[in-house]
Design a protein around this motif. Structure first.
Motif, PDB file in Angstrom:
ATOM      1  N   ASN A  31       0.921  -1.290   0.068  1.00 47.52           N
ATOM      2  CA  ASN A  31       0.066   0.131   0.120  1.00 47.52           C
ATOM      3  C   ASN A  31       0.809   1.162  -0.071  1.00 47.52           C
ATOM      4  N   ASN A  32       0.507   2.135  -0.732  1.00 44.56           N
ATOM      5  CA  ASN A  32       1.023   3.497  -0.887  1.00 44.56           C
ATOM      6  C   ASN A  32       0.191   4.410  -0.043  1.00 44.56           C
ATOM      7  N   ILE A  33       0.728   4.954   1.131  1.00 43.29           N
ATOM      8  CA  ILE A  33      -0.227   5.871   1.969  1.00 43.29           C
ATOM      9  C   ILE A  33       0.161   7.442   1.851  1.00 43.29           C
ATOM     10  N   LEU A  34      -0.720   8.243   1.592  1.00 42.61           N
ATOM     11  CA  LEU A  34      -0.360   9.689   1.904  1.00 42.61           C
ATOM     12  C   LEU A  34      -0.667  10.177   2.962  1.00 42.61           C
ATOM     13  N   THR A  35       0.113  10.524   3.970  1.00 41.61           N
ATOM     14  CA  THR A  35      -0.208  11.189   5.117  1.00 41.61           C
ATOM     15  C   THR A  35      -0.992  12.463   5.181  1.00 41.61           C
ATOM     16  N   LYS A  36      -1.517  12.798   6.272  1.00 35.90           N
ATOM     17  CA  LYS A  36      -2.164  13.907   6.555  1.00 35.90           C
ATOM     18  C   LYS A  36      -1.407  15.353   5.980  1.00 35.90           C
ATOM     19  N   ASP A  37      -0.165  15.303   6.375  1.00 36.70           N
ATOM     20  CA  ASP A  37       0.616  16.560   6.056  1.00 36.70           C
ATOM     21  C   ASP A  37       1.758  16.178   4.985  1.00 36.70           C
ATOM     22  N   ASP A  38       1.401  15.360   4.149  1.00 35.25           N
ATOM     23  CA  ASP A  38       2.550  14.761   3.228  1.00 35.25           C
ATOM     24  C   ASP A  38       2.926  15.603   2.228  1.00 35.25           C
ATOM     25  N   LYS A  39       4.246  15.821   2.042  1.00 35.23           N
ATOM     26  CA  LYS A  39       4.993  16.719   1.145  1.00 35.23           C
ATOM     27  C   LYS A  39       4.409  16.499  -0.348  1.00 35.23           C
ATOM     28  N   ARG A  40       3.944  15.301  -0.679  1.00 31.29           N
ATOM     29  CA  ARG A  40       3.773  15.107  -1.993  1.00 31.29           C
ATOM     30  C   ARG A  40       2.328  15.854  -2.236  1.00 31.29           C
ATOM     31  N   LYS A  41       1.492  16.100  -1.283  1.00 28.08           N
ATOM     32  CA  LYS A  41       0.080  16.758  -1.657  1.00 28.08           C
ATOM     33  C   LYS A  41       0.417  18.134  -2.440  1.00 28.08           C
ATOM     34  N   ALA A  42       1.544  18.592  -2.465  1.00 27.68           N
ATOM     35  CA  ALA A  42       1.827  19.692  -3.287  1.00 27.68           C
ATOM     36  C   ALA A  42       2.829  19.103  -4.707  1.00 27.68           C
ATOM     37  N   ILE A  43       2.194  18.964  -5.713  1.00 30.89           N
ATOM     38  CA  ILE A  43       2.670  18.410  -6.708  1.00 30.89           C
ATOM     39  C   ILE A  43       4.076  19.236  -6.897  1.00 30.89           C
ATOM     40  N   GLN A  44       5.164  18.225  -7.660  1.00 30.76           N
ATOM     41  CA  GLN A  44       6.096  18.924  -7.967  1.00 30.76           C
ATOM     42  C   GLN A  44       6.106  19.899  -9.207  1.00 30.76           C
ATOM     43  N   ILE A  45       6.863  21.037  -9.202  1.00 33.51           N
ATOM     44  CA  ILE A  45       6.494  22.163 -10.182  1.00 33.51           C
ATOM     45  C   ILE A  45       7.336  21.227 -11.397  1.00 33.51           C
ATOM     46  N   PRO A  46       6.925  21.646 -12.573  1.00 38.01           N
ATOM     47  CA  PRO A  46       7.495  20.788 -13.968  1.00 38.01           C
ATOM     48  C   PRO A  46       8.991  21.060 -13.818  1.00 38.01           C
ATOM     49  N   LEU A  47       9.758  20.179 -14.550  1.00 36.70           N
ATOM     50  CA  LEU A  47      11.320  20.235 -14.553  1.00 36.70           C
ATOM     51  C   LEU A  47      11.497  21.479 -15.515  1.00 36.70           C
ATOM     52  N   HIS A  48      10.573  21.856 -16.624  1.00 35.92           N
ATOM     53  CA  HIS A  48      11.084  22.823 -17.724  1.00 35.92           C
ATOM     54  C   HIS A  48      11.014  24.227 -17.045  1.00 35.92           C
ATOM     55  N   VAL A  49      10.476  24.033 -15.507  1.00 37.43           N
ATOM     56  CA  VAL A  49      10.039  25.474 -15.028  1.00 37.43           C
ATOM     57  C   VAL A  49      11.276  25.393 -13.884  1.00 37.43           C
ATOM     58  N   SER A  50      11.471  24.445 -13.264  1.00 35.49           N
ATOM     59  CA  SER A  50      12.520  24.394 -12.236  1.00 35.49           C
ATOM     60  C   SER A  50      13.976  24.567 -12.753  1.00 35.49           C
ATOM     61  N   ASN A  51      14.097  24.226 -14.234  1.00 36.00           N
ATOM     62  CA  ASN A  51      15.520  24.482 -14.969  1.00 36.00           C
ATOM     63  C   ASN A  51      15.500  26.009 -15.194  1.00 36.00           C
ATOM     64  N   THR A  52      14.616  26.939 -15.199  1.00 42.49           N
ATOM     65  CA  THR A  52      14.774  28.179 -15.158  1.00 42.49           C
ATOM     66  C   THR A  52      15.173  28.749 -13.946  1.00 42.49           C
ATOM     67  N   GLY A  53      15.382  27.929 -12.814  1.00 44.34           N
ATOM     68  CA  GLY A  53      15.776  28.533 -11.475  1.00 44.34           C
ATOM     69  C   GLY A  53      14.688  28.752 -10.583  1.00 44.34           C
ATOM     70  N   ILE A  54      13.681  28.134 -10.773  1.00 46.48           N
ATOM     71  CA  ILE A  54      12.316  28.479  -9.908  1.00 46.48           C
ATOM     72  C   ILE A  54      12.478  27.216  -8.912  1.00 46.48           C
ATOM     73  N   GLU A  55      12.471  27.473  -7.527  1.00 47.59           N
ATOM     74  CA  GLU A  55      12.584  26.534  -6.562  1.00 47.59           C
ATOM     75  C   GLU A  55      11.712  25.368  -6.482  1.00 47.59           C
ATOM     76  N   LYS A  56      12.000  24.321  -6.235  1.00 45.50           N
ATOM     77  CA  LYS A  56      11.154  22.937  -6.293  1.00 45.50           C
ATOM     78  C   LYS A  56      10.732  22.917  -5.015  1.00 45.50           C
ATOM     79  N   ASN A  57       9.421  22.117  -4.813  1.00 43.42           N
ATOM     80  CA  ASN A  57       8.811  21.724  -3.781  1.00 43.42           C
ATOM     81  C   ASN A  57       9.540  20.684  -3.086  1.00 43.42           C
ATOM     82  N   PRO A  58       9.820  20.774  -1.674  1.00 38.20           N
ATOM     83  CA  PRO A  58      10.586  19.907  -0.808  1.00 38.20           C
ATOM     84  C   PRO A  58      10.260  18.678  -0.990  1.00 38.20           C
ATOM     85  N   ARG A  59      10.905  17.733  -0.856  1.00 43.20           N
ATOM     86  CA  ARG A  59      10.405  16.235  -0.931  1.00 43.20           C
ATOM     87  C   ARG A  59      11.271  15.341   0.301  1.00 43.20           C
TER      88      ARG A  59
END
Length: 493
Positions: free
Chosen positions: A465-493
């Motif tokens: 089973n894969n469990i998404l906890t109440k305050d799981d960091k994955r609840k913020a979808i990671q920003i697209p790679l082609h966006v973070s490649n321009t220098g925009i900070e990624k979501n923490p994981r």
């Protein structure tokens, strides 16, 4: 912020040429000058994200299960189910939706800039209102998917998304992420300013932010921020005139299947307030995705014991492929041929972005949170009477005792940032469960999972089973790679 390979290559070639400055400073033709109300209205047609968030949002929720059909496993569907979205810029993905939202924002900003340069004349107030609310909507949807939930206690430091307020006037513009607090403050300012001016004077009003659609969006925003009196304020008109304004599911049963499916997103449906024609193949996904609403799990969501009156839903799901995956018929594809002889074209799906049904349920939630329980019971009575078969106004009447018995408080289950009493908790759970089924396949369940900090467990046929906890960091979808490649900070994981 968008991946525009062809355009970028062209512009870079021009930059290297000696005539670059003349080219970039020259206005190609008169059509690019937004100097009339008609031209500004035309550009606002594109101020709505023409992409579909519903598939990836829905697949992340507890509405989706593993069908066990390994032949249907696709990378995109599997990543959505396991909250592992990558930089796949194809239809119905987070990256595609991100780009579409910022494209819509760019059009809204162009309109607002033109209105400002014309001196903000009063005859352009409707266009100004539409542009402001359209800009607020796209930013709201982006922050809802790509950031953690709104919580005033952490919003000052939580990563939001770039809130773009001006037209892009350089080749490559650097952006930074605003905080969640800043994003919500900007959304609120745009929304409330836009509400002053928006009207419903359109040839096709349901493809624009008409007054009713703007109120429905406002109710969604205020429900997230916990401003309950404002939710009531923007929903008063619907409450006073609700008869025949909510979706009539019996009418879908009275026609053939294809007609009923097309009806769902049509302008003629009174409940539909804002519709978009999105570049999407979502209507194909129900028979091509392994992780989907399944026949084996039908009763978990739509059994007669899953609602307050223990009666069969009018919108019980149908089967696509022998009960492996099932669906409620809401989406139909329109394929626009660009070359009929070659069979080449683009797929589009009509999506209902805002409806009276959502506005009405948000209103009931606000009544609960302002302790107007008796009135909430009356509104729930009406809603259930048009959602189940053979509703009996006497024996099926909604009472506080029924709600508490059906939805008992479970410690640490529903934990919004604001305080709620045990009675309110039972009612909020009841509304959330109604909304879960009402908007099946539409992805709105994901917004409730985030704002109530709900845990999600995804079972898989061939892994743990894969469990998404109440305050799981994955609840913020990671920003697209082609966006973070321009220098925009990624979501923490």
């Amino acid at each position: 912020m968008r991946k525009l390979n062809i355009t970028l290559s062209l512009l870079l070639t021009l930059v290297l040429s000696s005539s670059c400055d003349d080219f970039l400073s020259e206005i190609p033709d008169n059509r690019t000058q937004l100097n009339t109300p008609e031209k500004i209205s035309e550009i606002l047609v594109n101020a709505y994200p023409q992409a579909n968030y519903m598939e990836f949002a829905e697949t992340m929720t507890d509405n989706v299960f593993d069908s066990g059909d390994l032949t249907l496993t696709t990378i995109k569907n599997s990543q959505n189910y396991n909250w592992e979205m990558q930089d796949d810029i194809q239809r119905d993905t987070p990256s595609f939706y991100w780009d579409a939202c910022y494209n819509a924002i760019a059009h809204a900003n162009q309109a607002l800039d033109a209105i400002k340069k014309l001196g903000n004349p009063s005859n352009l107030n409707p266009q100004k209102g539409e542009a402001l609310i359209a800009r607020a909507y796209s930013h709201f949807m982006l922050v809802s998917f790509f950031s953690q939930r709104y919580n005033p206690a952490t919003a000052k430091t939580d990563l939001g998304i770039p809130y773009v307020l001006e037209p892009e006037d350089v080749l490559i513009k650097k952006y930074t992420r605003n905080t969640v607090e800043e994003v919500f403050n900007y959304i609120k300012a745009d929304l409330e300013e836009g509400l002053k001016y928006v009207n419903s004077d359109y040839k096709l009003p349901k493809f624009h932010f008409n007054k009713a659609a703007a109120n429905a969006f406002a109710s969604r925003f205020y429900a997230i921020t916990g401003e309950w009196n404002k939710v009531l304020e923007v929903s008063n008109e619907l409450s006073a005139n609700k008869i025949d304004q909510l979706r009539n599911y019996q009418s879908y049963l009275d026609v053939d299947f294809n007609t009923g499916t097309r009806k769902y997103s049509q302008e003629s449906e009174n409940t539909n307030l804002l519709i978009v024609s999105a570049s999407s193949i979502y209507s194909r996904s129900f028979y091509s995705n392994r992780f989907q609403l399944t026949g084996a799990d039908r009763n978990e969501l739509f059994g007669v014991s899953t609602n307050l009156v223990n009666k069969e839903y009018l919108y019980r799901p149908l089967s696509y492929n022998g009960q492996i995956t099932i669906f409620v018929p809401k989406f139909t594809e329109y394929f626009k041929y660009t070359n009929a002889n070659a069979g080449i074209g683009l797929p589009f799906t009509g999506l209902v972005l805002l409806s009276n049904d959502e506005l009405y349920l948000n209103r009931i939630e606000a009544l609960i949170m302002t302790n107007q329980i008796d009135l909430a019971n009356k509104e729930l009575d009406y809603f259930m009477s048009i959602r189940v078969k053979n509703y009996n106004a006497t024996t099926d009447k909604i009472t506080q005792a029924k709600v508490i018995a059906k939805y008992p408080v479970i410690e640490n289950e529903y934990t919004p940032f604001y305080s709620i009493t045990p009675i309110q908790t039972s009612y909020i759970k009841a509304i959330a469960e109604i909304r879960r089924r009402e908007f099946i396949h539409e992805g709105l369940r994901w917004l409730d999972i985030k704002r109530f900090a709900l845990k999600v467990t995804h079972q898989s046929y061939n892994q743990a089973n894969n469990i998404l906890t109440k305050d799981d960091k994955r609840k913020a979808i990671q920003i697209p790679l082609h966006v973070s490649n321009t220098g925009i900070e990624k979501n923490p994981r």
